[in-house]
Design a protein around this motif. Structure first.
Motif, PDB file in Angstrom:
ATOM      1  N   MET A   1       0.855  -1.174   0.000  1.00 40.42           N
ATOM      2  CA  MET A   1       0.000   0.000   0.000  1.00 40.42           C
ATOM      3  C   MET A   1       0.900   1.236   0.000  1.00 40.42           C
ATOM      4  SD  MET A   1      -3.101   0.898   2.655  1.00 40.42           S
ATOM      5  CE  MET A   1      -4.196  -0.360   1.998  1.00 40.42           C
ATOM      6  N   ARG A   2       0.637   2.130  -0.957  1.00 37.84           N
ATOM      7  CA  ARG A   2       1.425   3.354  -1.087  1.00 37.84           C
ATOM      8  C   ARG A   2       0.503   4.543  -0.852  1.00 37.84           C
ATOM      9  NH1 ARG A   2       3.887   4.237  -6.935  1.00 37.84           N
ATOM     10  NH2 ARG A   2       1.690   3.919  -7.348  1.00 37.84           N
ATOM     11  N   PHE A   3       0.893   5.432   0.041  1.00 39.40           N
ATOM     12  CA  PHE A   3       0.062   6.578   0.397  1.00 39.40           C
ATOM     13  C   PHE A   3       0.430   7.801  -0.440  1.00 39.40           C
ATOM     14  CE2 PHE A   3      -0.532   3.837   3.965  1.00 39.40           C
ATOM     15  CZ  PHE A   3      -1.819   4.089   4.400  1.00 39.40           C
ATOM     16  N   TYR A   4      -0.604   8.501  -0.912  1.00 39.08           N
ATOM     17  CA  TYR A   4      -0.426   9.771  -1.623  1.00 39.08           C
ATOM     18  C   TYR A   4      -0.723  10.937  -0.695  1.00 39.08           C
ATOM     19  CZ  TYR A   4      -0.456   6.873  -5.785  1.00 39.08           C
ATOM     20  OH  TYR A   4      -0.153   5.928  -6.721  1.00 39.08           O
ATOM     21  N   HIS A   5      -1.624  10.700   0.230  1.00 43.08           N
ATOM     22  CA  HIS A   5      -2.018  11.723   1.200  1.00 43.08           C
ATOM     23  C   HIS A   5      -2.408  10.958   2.457  1.00 43.08           C
ATOM     24  CE1 HIS A   5      -4.078  15.182   2.959  1.00 43.08           C
ATOM     25  NE2 HIS A   5      -5.084  14.382   3.229  1.00 43.08           N
ATOM     26  N   ARG A   6      -1.892  11.403   3.593  1.00 40.91           N
ATOM     27  CA  ARG A   6      -2.200  10.696   4.841  1.00 40.91           C
ATOM     28  C   ARG A   6      -2.592  11.704   5.902  1.00 40.91           C
ATOM     29  NH1 ARG A   6       0.954   5.448   7.114  1.00 40.91           N
ATOM     30  NH2 ARG A   6      -0.422   5.050   8.860  1.00 40.91           N
ATOM     31  N   ALA A   7      -3.768  11.508   6.489  1.00 39.04           N
ATOM     32  CA  ALA A   7      -4.291  12.453   7.465  1.00 39.04           C
ATOM     33  C   ALA A   7      -3.780  12.152   8.871  1.00 39.04           C
ATOM     34  CB  ALA A   7      -5.818  12.442   7.444  1.00 39.04           C
ATOM     35  N   LEU A   8      -3.930  10.911   9.317  1.00 36.21           N
ATOM     36  CA  LEU A   8      -3.586  10.542  10.692  1.00 36.21           C
ATOM     37  C   LEU A   8      -2.727   9.287  10.696  1.00 36.21           C
ATOM     38  CD1 LEU A   8      -7.170  10.893  12.246  1.00 36.21           C
ATOM     39  CD2 LEU A   8      -5.324  12.584  12.381  1.00 36.21           C
ATOM     40  N   ASP A   9      -1.812   9.198  11.659  1.00 39.90           N
ATOM     41  CA  ASP A   9      -0.976   7.999  11.757  1.00 39.90           C
ATOM     42  C   ASP A   9      -1.697   6.845  12.434  1.00 39.90           C
ATOM     43  OD1 ASP A   9       1.262   8.980  10.468  1.00 39.90           O
ATOM     44  OD2 ASP A   9       2.099   9.842  12.296  1.00 39.90           O
ATOM     45  N   ARG A  10      -2.472   7.144  13.480  1.00 41.82           N
ATOM     46  CA  ARG A  10      -3.122   6.086  14.243  1.00 41.82           C
ATOM     47  C   ARG A  10      -4.559   6.464  14.596  1.00 41.82           C
ATOM     48  NH1 ARG A  10       0.434   3.448  12.640  1.00 41.82           N
ATOM     49  NH2 ARG A  10       2.088   2.370  13.741  1.00 41.82           N
ATOM     50  N   PRO A  11      -5.449   6.493  13.610  1.00 40.09           N
ATOM     51  CA  PRO A  11      -6.848   6.769  13.948  1.00 40.09           C
ATOM     52  C   PRO A  11      -7.425   5.617  14.767  1.00 40.09           C
ATOM     53  CG  PRO A  11      -6.660   6.064  11.669  1.00 40.09           C
ATOM     54  CD  PRO A  11      -5.265   6.209  12.188  1.00 40.09           C
ATOM     55  N   ARG A  12      -8.341   5.939  15.684  1.00 40.19           N
ATOM     56  CA  ARG A  12      -9.013   4.876  16.444  1.00 40.19           C
ATOM     57  C   ARG A  12      -9.996   4.132  15.564  1.00 40.19           C
ATOM     58  NH1 ARG A  12     -12.465   5.272  20.153  1.00 40.19           N
ATOM     59  NH2 ARG A  12     -13.158   7.368  19.652  1.00 40.19           N
ATOM     60  N   ARG A  13     -10.712   4.886  14.710  1.00 35.78           N
ATOM     61  CA  ARG A  13     -11.715   4.305  13.817  1.00 35.78           C
ATOM     62  C   ARG A  13     -11.400   4.761  12.395  1.00 35.78           C
ATOM     63  NH1 ARG A  13     -16.589   7.352  16.165  1.00 35.78           N
ATOM     64  NH2 ARG A  13     -14.950   8.892  15.879  1.00 35.78           N
ATOM     65  N   LEU A  14     -11.088   3.808  11.528  1.00 28.47           N
ATOM     66  CA  LEU A  14     -10.722   4.118  10.154  1.00 28.47           C
ATOM     67  C   LEU A  14     -11.802   3.603   9.213  1.00 28.47           C
ATOM     68  CD1 LEU A  14      -8.482   5.147   8.163  1.00 28.47           C
ATOM     69  CD2 LEU A  14      -7.673   2.770   8.090  1.00 28.47           C
ATOM     70  N   GLY A  15     -12.444   4.502   8.497  1.00 24.99           N
ATOM     71  CA  GLY A  15     -13.353   4.108   7.432  1.00 24.99           C
ATOM     72  C   GLY A  15     -12.537   3.815   6.189  1.00 24.99           C
ATOM     73  N   VAL A  16     -12.793   2.707   5.530  1.00 30.49           N
ATOM     74  CA  VAL A  16     -12.011   2.304   4.356  1.00 30.49           C
ATOM     75  C   VAL A  16     -12.967   2.179   3.167  1.00 30.49           C
ATOM     76  CG1 VAL A  16     -10.415   0.612   3.370  1.00 30.49           C
ATOM     77  CG2 VAL A  16     -10.430   1.018   5.856  1.00 30.49           C
ATOM     78  N   LEU A  17     -12.670   2.936   2.104  1.00 31.23           N
ATOM     79  CA  LEU A  17     -13.484   2.862   0.890  1.00 31.23           C
ATOM     80  C   LEU A  17     -12.610   2.443  -0.283  1.00 31.23           C
ATOM     81  CD1 LEU A  17     -16.134   3.244  -0.632  1.00 31.23           C
ATOM     82  CD2 LEU A  17     -15.542   5.661  -0.925  1.00 31.23           C
TER      83      LEU A  17
END
Length: 198
Positions: A1-17
């Protein structure tokens, strides 16, 4: 997995689309926005290849570019992946976000029904998947009711109706027929979509 934009390093709840976003539509945007209050961040995952169909239309970079330009107002990250199955993407997310992040995959009723009824070739696969992640299911042609044994892992995403017929396929077909399509994609990417698909 390669990130282009990353908001948070360790979110508690991650929505994945996960999606092909060929092109991004207002239905995708609506799903992301609806999930915003329920998660700390939404991760949009673009597959580098698709298992059941050819990669056509927009390039990977163009799909990522549409996501970057769409004007998302919820915390979000964008990544690509060499995987396209939810279970494999969930395991990649675990590598990047850790075991303490709760994974909630976003989908519509139609996708949830496929997940629950697909012939995986062996028993127990749905249970295995839903140990790795949960589902947030938006109504698409009706509300989804999970089987009783999965109701603690499958949740209704309270999203307003009105986008049931919006799809990337519909946008591409309207462009090919020279019919109005601009209202089906987020306004900030109309020019991008026109350049890519016209």
């Amino acid at each position: 997995m390669r990130f282009y934009h990353r908001a948070l390093d360790r979110p508690r709840r991650l929505g994945v689309l996960p999606g092909s976003f060929n092109p991004l539509t207002i239905a995708h945007l609506h799903l992301i926005q609806a999930a915003g209050p329920l998660v700390d961040e939404v991760l949009c995952v673009v597959p580098r290849s698709l298992p059941h169909k050819d990669y056509f239309g927009a390039t990977l970079e163009q799909r990522v570019g549409m996501l970057e330009s769409a004007g998302l107002t919820v915390p979000h990250s964008i990544a690509d992946s060499d995987q396209s199955l939810f279970i494999d993407i969930a395991r990649q997310c675990r590598l990047h976000y850790g075991d303490n992040t709760r994974l909630l995959f976003l989908c519509g009723r139609d996708a949830a029904e496929r997940i629950m009824t697909w012939d995986y070739g062996r028993p127990g696969v749905v249970e295995e998947m839903l140990r790795e992640f949960e589902l947030l299911v938006a109504p698409r042609g009706g509300r989804f009711t999970a089987p009783q044994e999965f109701q603690d892992r499958v949740h209704v995403l309270d999203a307003a109706a009105g986008h049931d017929q919006v799809s990337s396929t519909e946008v591409r077909e309207r462009i090919a027929r020279a019919e109005p399509w601009e209202h089906l994609v987020p306004n900030p990417i109309v020019d991008q979509v026109r350049r890519i698909y016209s």
